[in-house]
Design a protein around this motif. Structure first.
Motif, PDB file in Angstrom:
ATOM      1  N   VAL A  66     109.923 144.031  51.606  1.00 14.69           N
ATOM      2  CA  VAL A  66     109.890 144.623  50.255  1.00 14.69           C
ATOM      3  C   VAL A  66     110.039 143.498  49.176  1.00 14.69           C
ATOM      4  CG1 VAL A  66     111.142 145.975  48.546  1.00 14.69           C
ATOM      5  CG2 VAL A  66     111.382 146.625  50.878  1.00 14.69           C
ATOM      6  N   GLY A  67     109.287 143.656  48.197  1.00 11.88           N
ATOM      7  CA  GLY A  67     109.144 142.617  47.112  1.00 11.88           C
ATOM      8  C   GLY A  67     109.723 143.312  45.730  1.00 11.88           C
ATOM      9  N   ILE A  68     110.744 142.682  45.306  1.00 15.52           N
ATOM     10  CA  ILE A  68     111.119 143.337  43.983  1.00 15.52           C
ATOM     11  C   ILE A  68     110.716 142.468  43.146  1.00 15.52           C
ATOM     12  CG2 ILE A  68     113.475 143.934  42.734  1.00 15.52           C
ATOM     13  CD1 ILE A  68     114.504 144.569  45.458  1.00 15.52           C
ATOM     14  N   VAL A  69     109.997 142.782  41.884  1.00 18.04           N
ATOM     15  CA  VAL A  69     109.839 142.209  40.731  1.00 18.04           C
ATOM     16  C   VAL A  69     110.799 142.297  39.554  1.00 18.04           C
ATOM     17  CG1 VAL A  69     107.768 141.525  38.834  1.00 18.04           C
ATOM     18  CG2 VAL A  69     107.431 142.294  41.111  1.00 18.04           C
ATOM     19  N   GLY A  70     111.613 141.270  39.260  1.00 21.77           N
ATOM     20  CA  GLY A  70     112.621 141.598  38.223  1.00 21.77           C
ATOM     21  C   GLY A  70     113.971 141.401  38.991  1.00 21.77           C
ATOM     22  N   GLY A  71     114.977 140.328  38.338  1.00 19.61           N
ATOM     23  CA  GLY A  71     116.160 140.134  38.943  1.00 19.61           C
ATOM     24  C   GLY A  71     117.448 140.361  38.070  1.00 19.61           C
ATOM     25  N   GLY A  72     117.003 141.446  37.233  1.00 14.24           N
ATOM     26  CA  GLY A  72     117.955 142.074  36.201  1.00 14.24           C
ATOM     27  C   GLY A  72     118.916 143.028  36.894  1.00 14.24           C
TER      28      GLY A  72
ATOM     29  N   ILE B 268     113.916 141.077  51.858  1.00 13.70           N
ATOM     30  CA  ILE B 268     113.734 141.438  50.606  1.00 13.70           C
ATOM     31  C   ILE B 268     113.539 140.050  49.633  1.00 13.70           C
ATOM     32  CG2 ILE B 268     114.679 142.290  48.509  1.00 13.70           C
ATOM     33  CD1 ILE B 268     116.531 144.176  50.243  1.00 13.70           C
ATOM     34  N   ILE B 269     112.482 140.174  49.013  1.00 18.69           N
ATOM     35  CA  ILE B 269     112.045 139.059  48.098  1.00 18.69           C
ATOM     36  C   ILE B 269     112.359 139.588  46.606  1.00 18.69           C
ATOM     37  CG2 ILE B 269     110.609 137.041  47.338  1.00 18.69           C
ATOM     38  CD1 ILE B 269     109.626 136.951  50.143  1.00 18.69           C
TER      39      ILE B 269
END
Length: 365
Positions: free
Chosen positions: A3-9, A27-28
């Motif tokens: 899984v790629g998550i765009v945004g680390g807020g 997860i990245i």
């Protein structure tokens, strides 16, 4: 499952947190700054019942009033967002949308409480929120608005020296945003890697740039506009200061849109609802000056700034198309709804739910 998550807020972090609890280990997170960089400026008031419906004439009038007293500035809005706002002005969402929001509010409040009971290392306080009014007419209107609220919140009317009055909401809580980001980042380290990269392209086939994932989750706040979703930015500023507060609980001065939260080792002061995509932060000083009404400021620790991602009506946008999930749009309540938004994004990613009704409105064919 990769899984790629765009945004680390805060929403991206909660999404990673719940995916990890479901056993997802690969997860990245793509975050061009540090984790939580775009979120920590917030006051940390967990106040999901303080929801503002954006596409109303009353909200437009409030923005103009804030513009006149210097509490907001209007420089730029997203054109697609503005078209949608005008097209849906004064339109009401279906009843199920409010039902979903109530469920999200309840879940988010209970999750912060649960996490604090496990270990309160993020300054969790369950001591309510006091809204303060200088203007008697606005105070009366505020009371009437609460009586009509779809959330039916518990509230008490208070007399407060130096103000026309106050409305106290005993069910609401607050945290230190900085300490919470540290906490949740530690808890998800076994499952994630962080890439300090700016992302300019994602696809429903599961690509982030040229890299393929089983699923991509876009939790990039206002920068989720790369998916052609109507979002605009309302910029806010947050100070951590040393000093003495006249109140030992969280308060909002409604006339200024200014929040003050005394915590264990600092006082958080936040303000600003500027329609502005720029990184210019000079206006933050105005809110520091206004805060002196309630805080004797002795030292400024730091200043952070962030962009609240607002949908045209203020409701979150959470949906899935093929191998892509989008979660954004809660405006100034990203922290208040963060747990629920992360949970729903994880559930969509894992096929536990297929659709969230009105909340998935931009994903309906």
């Amino acid at each position: 499952m990769k899984v790629g998550i765009v945004g680390g807020g805060i929403v991206g972090l909660f999404t990673a947190y719940y995916l990890g609890k479901e056993g997802i280990k690969d997860i990245i997170i793509y975050e061009k700054g540090f984790l939580g960089a775009g979120s920590i400026h917030a006051a940390g008031l967990i106040e999901p019942y303080r929801f503002d419906k954006i596409n109303t004439l009353s909200m437009i009038k409030k923005m103009l009033k804030y513009k006149m007293n210097g509490s907001t500035d209007i420089k730029e809005v997203d054109k697609l967002w503005l078209i949608e706002l005008i097209k849906n002005l004064e339109k009401n969402p279906p009843k199920e949308a409010w039902d979903t929001m109530r469920e999200m509010a309840k879940f988010s409040l209970s999750e912060y409480k649960r996490m604090a009971e496990e270990k309160n290392d993020f300054d969790y306080h369950e001591d309510g929120l006091l809204e303060l009014y200088h203007n008697s007419k606005e105070f009366e209107n505020g009371i009437e608005d609460e009586k009509k609220s779809p959330f039916s919140p518990k509230f008490e009317v208070e007399e407060v020296k130096g103000f026309a009055g106050g409305i106290f909401f005993p069910e609401l809580s607050r945290i230190s945003t900085e300490k919470f980001v540290d906490k949740i980042s530690r808890e998800i380290t076994d499952n994630i890697k962080v890439r300090n990269e700016e992302v300019n392209k994602v696809s429903k086939e599961g690509y982030v740039g040229e890299e393929k994932y089983d699923l991509v989750i876009v939790a990039a706040g206002v920068w989720s506009r790369i998916l052609k979703i109507p979002l605009t930015a309302f910029k806010g500023y947050g100070y951590r200061v040393k000093g003495v507060s006249k109140l030992n609980r969280a308060a909002v001065i409604v006339d200024y849109g200014l929040a003050i939260s005394p915590l264990s080792d600092h006082i958080k002061i936040t303000g600003g609802f500027d329609a502005d995509f720029s990184i210019y932060s000079k206006r933050a000083e105005e809110f520091l000056k206004k805060a002196k009404e309630l805080v004797d400021i002795q030292y400024v620790n730091d200043l952070n700034m962030g962009f609240r991602p607002c949908s045209p009506d203020g409701f979150p946008i959470i949906g899935r198309r093929n191998n892509l999930v989008l979660v954004t749009g809660a405006c100034r309540l990203g922290w208040s709804y963060g747990p629920a938004m992360g949970r729903y994004a994880a559930d969509l990613a894992l096929d536990k739910v297929k659709d969230l009704g009105y909340i998935s409105r931009y994903f309906h064919e």
